[in-house]
Design a protein around this motif. Structure first.
Motif, PDB file in Angstrom:
ATOM      1  N   PRO A  42       0.852  -1.205   0.000  1.00 25.40           N
ATOM      2  CA  PRO A  42       0.000   0.000   0.000  1.00 25.40           C
ATOM      3  C   PRO A  42       0.879   1.242   0.000  1.00 25.40           C
ATOM      4  N   LEU A  43       0.420   2.320  -0.641  1.00 27.89           N
ATOM      5  CA  LEU A  43       1.217   3.551  -0.691  1.00 27.89           C
ATOM      6  C   LEU A  43       1.225   4.250   0.666  1.00 27.89           C
ATOM      7  N   ARG A  44       0.197   3.972   1.480  1.00 28.43           N
ATOM      8  CA  ARG A  44       0.141   4.558   2.816  1.00 28.43           C
ATOM      9  C   ARG A  44       0.884   3.639   3.778  1.00 28.43           C
ATOM     10  N   PRO A  45       2.021   4.085   4.384  1.00 30.48           N
ATOM     11  CA  PRO A  45       2.810   3.179   5.231  1.00 30.48           C
ATOM     12  C   PRO A  45       2.001   2.604   6.389  1.00 30.48           C
ATOM     13  N   SER A  46       1.028   3.395   6.920  1.00 31.23           N
ATOM     14  CA  SER A  46       0.275   2.913   8.081  1.00 31.23           C
ATOM     15  C   SER A  46      -0.521   1.655   7.721  1.00 31.23           C
ATOM     16  N   ALA A  47      -0.861   1.510   6.430  1.00 30.85           N
ATOM     17  CA  ALA A  47      -1.651   0.348   6.019  1.00 30.85           C
ATOM     18  C   ALA A  47      -0.856  -0.947   6.114  1.00 30.85           C
ATOM     19  N   LEU A  48       0.468  -0.826   6.323  1.00 28.90           N
ATOM     20  CA  LEU A  48       1.284  -2.040   6.450  1.00 28.90           C
ATOM     21  C   LEU A  48       0.971  -2.782   7.752  1.00 28.90           C
ATOM     22  N   PHE A  49       0.461  -2.018   8.762  1.00 25.87           N
ATOM     23  CA  PHE A  49       0.162  -2.659  10.042  1.00 25.87           C
ATOM     24  C   PHE A  49      -1.267  -3.188  10.023  1.00 25.87           C
ATOM     25  N   SER A  50      -1.507  -4.114   9.141  1.00 18.37           N
ATOM     26  CA  SER A  50      -2.843  -4.670   8.982  1.00 18.37           C
ATOM     27  C   SER A  50      -2.654  -6.084   8.444  1.00 18.37           C
ATOM     28  N   ARG A  51      -3.787  -6.789   8.287  1.00 13.53           N
ATOM     29  CA  ARG A  51      -3.693  -8.145   7.748  1.00 13.53           C
ATOM     30  C   ARG A  51      -3.079  -8.123   6.341  1.00 13.53           C
ATOM     31  N   ARG A  52      -3.466  -7.106   5.561  1.00 12.98           N
ATOM     32  CA  ARG A  52      -2.924  -6.997   4.199  1.00 12.98           C
ATOM     33  C   ARG A  52      -1.413  -6.757   4.264  1.00 12.98           C
ATOM     34  N   GLY A  53      -0.995  -5.907   5.235  1.00 12.43           N
ATOM     35  CA  GLY A  53       0.428  -5.626   5.407  1.00 12.43           C
ATOM     36  C   GLY A  53       1.214  -6.894   5.666  1.00 12.43           C
ATOM     37  N   LEU A  54       0.647  -7.767   6.489  1.00 10.95           N
ATOM     38  CA  LEU A  54       1.332  -9.032   6.799  1.00 10.95           C
ATOM     39  C   LEU A  54       1.493  -9.878   5.547  1.00 10.95           C
ATOM     40  N   ARG A  55       0.423  -9.858   4.714  1.00 11.08           N
ATOM     41  CA  ARG A  55       0.475 -10.635   3.475  1.00 11.08           C
ATOM     42  C   ARG A  55       1.579 -10.097   2.561  1.00 11.08           C
ATOM     43  N   VAL A  56       1.700  -8.747   2.516  1.00 13.31           N
ATOM     44  CA  VAL A  56       2.738  -8.106   1.701  1.00 13.31           C
ATOM     45  C   VAL A  56       4.125  -8.543   2.196  1.00 13.31           C
ATOM     46  N   LEU A  57       4.322  -8.454   3.515  1.00 18.09           N
ATOM     47  CA  LEU A  57       5.643  -8.780   4.065  1.00 18.09           C
ATOM     48  C   LEU A  57       5.974 -10.254   3.837  1.00 18.09           C
ATOM     49  N   ARG A  58       4.945 -11.127   3.989  1.00 17.11           N
ATOM     50  CA  ARG A  58       5.190 -12.558   3.773  1.00 17.11           C
ATOM     51  C   ARG A  58       5.610 -12.804   2.318  1.00 17.11           C
ATOM     52  N   SER A  59       4.945 -12.150   1.379  1.00 17.93           N
ATOM     53  CA  SER A  59       5.293 -12.397  -0.031  1.00 17.93           C
ATOM     54  C   SER A  59       6.676 -11.816  -0.353  1.00 17.93           C
ATOM     55  N   GLU A  60       7.027 -10.678   0.267  1.00 19.99           N
ATOM     56  CA  GLU A  60       8.371 -10.112   0.012  1.00 19.99           C
ATOM     57  C   GLU A  60       9.458 -10.980   0.642  1.00 19.99           C
ATOM     58  N   MET A  61       9.143 -11.559   1.798  1.00 22.13           N
ATOM     59  CA  MET A  61      10.080 -12.474   2.445  1.00 22.13           C
ATOM     60  C   MET A  61      10.432 -13.607   1.481  1.00 22.13           C
ATOM     61  N   ARG A  62       9.376 -14.128   0.851  1.00 25.64           N
ATOM     62  CA  ARG A  62       9.544 -15.302   0.002  1.00 25.64           C
ATOM     63  C   ARG A  62      10.205 -14.971  -1.334  1.00 25.64           C
ATOM     64  N   TRP A  63       9.761 -13.879  -1.951  1.00 27.53           N
ATOM     65  CA  TRP A  63      10.206 -13.610  -3.325  1.00 27.53           C
ATOM     66  C   TRP A  63      11.360 -12.619  -3.416  1.00 27.53           C
ATOM     67  N   VAL A  64      11.656 -11.873  -2.339  1.00 22.59           N
ATOM     68  CA  VAL A  64      12.757 -10.901  -2.390  1.00 22.59           C
ATOM     69  C   VAL A  64      13.870 -11.305  -1.427  1.00 22.59           C
ATOM     70  N   TRP A  65      13.521 -11.449  -0.131  1.00 24.95           N
ATOM     71  CA  TRP A  65      14.574 -11.674   0.863  1.00 24.95           C
ATOM     72  C   TRP A  65      15.221 -13.043   0.735  1.00 24.95           C
ATOM     73  N   MET A  66      14.401 -14.100   0.522  1.00 25.19           N
ATOM     74  CA  MET A  66      14.985 -15.446   0.430  1.00 25.19           C
ATOM     75  C   MET A  66      15.982 -15.541  -0.721  1.00 25.19           C
ATOM     76  N   PRO A  67      15.606 -15.124  -1.941  1.00 21.33           N
ATOM     77  CA  PRO A  67      16.597 -15.192  -3.034  1.00 21.33           C
ATOM     78  C   PRO A  67      17.833 -14.339  -2.740  1.00 21.33           C
ATOM     79  N   CYS A  68      17.639 -13.183  -2.079  1.00 17.12           N
ATOM     80  CA  CYS A  68      18.783 -12.321  -1.775  1.00 17.12           C
ATOM     81  C   CYS A  68      19.692 -12.964  -0.730  1.00 17.12           C
ATOM     82  N   VAL A  69      19.106 -13.650   0.248  1.00 16.08           N
ATOM     83  CA  VAL A  69      19.930 -14.348   1.235  1.00 16.08           C
ATOM     84  C   VAL A  69      20.728 -15.448   0.539  1.00 16.08           C
TER      85      VAL A  69
END
Ligand SMILES: [Zn+2]
Length: 175
Positions: A134-161
């Motif tokens: 979401p463009l609004r940072p506060s929206a990250l602290f929500s269920r949708r925010g968790l989904r965003v972070l989980r998908s970034e963990m999988r598709w961005v952070w894991m390959p980078c690690v």
């Protein structure tokens, strides 16, 4: 965008993979700046520049020519950062270009104007696997925010690690 946090993954992975001789702390900071800078265009939304405008969000500052210009400018600072200019150029280019490429893998918003200023057409990559942030940072602290972070963990952070570990292992083998 992906979250600003995840745009840090690529410069940090490059730093870990290539090691402090090639990427001293000064160059790492420049690389982080190159990876985050494209989203300055989000300020345009507040100034009334429409999203789809050439200088709107995901427009010129997300393009490959902008990444090349940013890397070239940044590499001028390489000696002050204790790095070789050629190495600095490539590290900064990959960091800057990774921003648009990651955004082009998100499942929302408009595409990326990869070839701006030569073409303002917006593009996505064929794999839109990253949950759009979401463009609004506060929206990250929500269920949708968790989904965003989980998908970034999988598709961005894991390959980078993995990239960082492969680099570390190779450096260990040839040290
Ligand atoms: Zn972005």
């Amino acid at each position: 965008m992906a979250t600003p946090l995840s745009h840090l993954a690529v410069p940090l992975a490059l730093t870990a993979a290539l090691g402090p001789d090639l990427v001293p702390p000064g160059l790492m900071i420049l690389a982080i700046a190159c990876a985050l800078l494209p989203d300055l265009d989000a300020l345009g939304l507040w100034l009334g520049i429409p999203y789809e405008h050439p200088f709107g969000h995901r427009g010129f500052t997300h393009s490959l020519p902008f990444a090349v210009a940013l890397a070239a400018a940044g590499s001028l600072l390489a000696p002050a950062a204790g790095a070789q200019p050629a190495v600095a150029f490539w590290v900064l280019l990959v960091s800057a270009a990774s921003h648009g490429l990651l955004d082009a893998m998100t499942n929302g918003g408009l595409g990326i104007a990869f070839f701006s200023p030569f073409s303002h057409r917006r593009h996505f990559l064929p794999w839109r696997v990253i949950e759009v942030s979401p463009l609004r940072p506060s929206a990250l602290f929500s269920r949708r925010g968790l989904r965003v972070l989980r998908s970034e963990m999988r598709w961005v952070w894991m390959p980078c690690v993995v990239l960082a570990l492969v680099g570390l292992a190779l450096r260990g083998m040839f040290a």
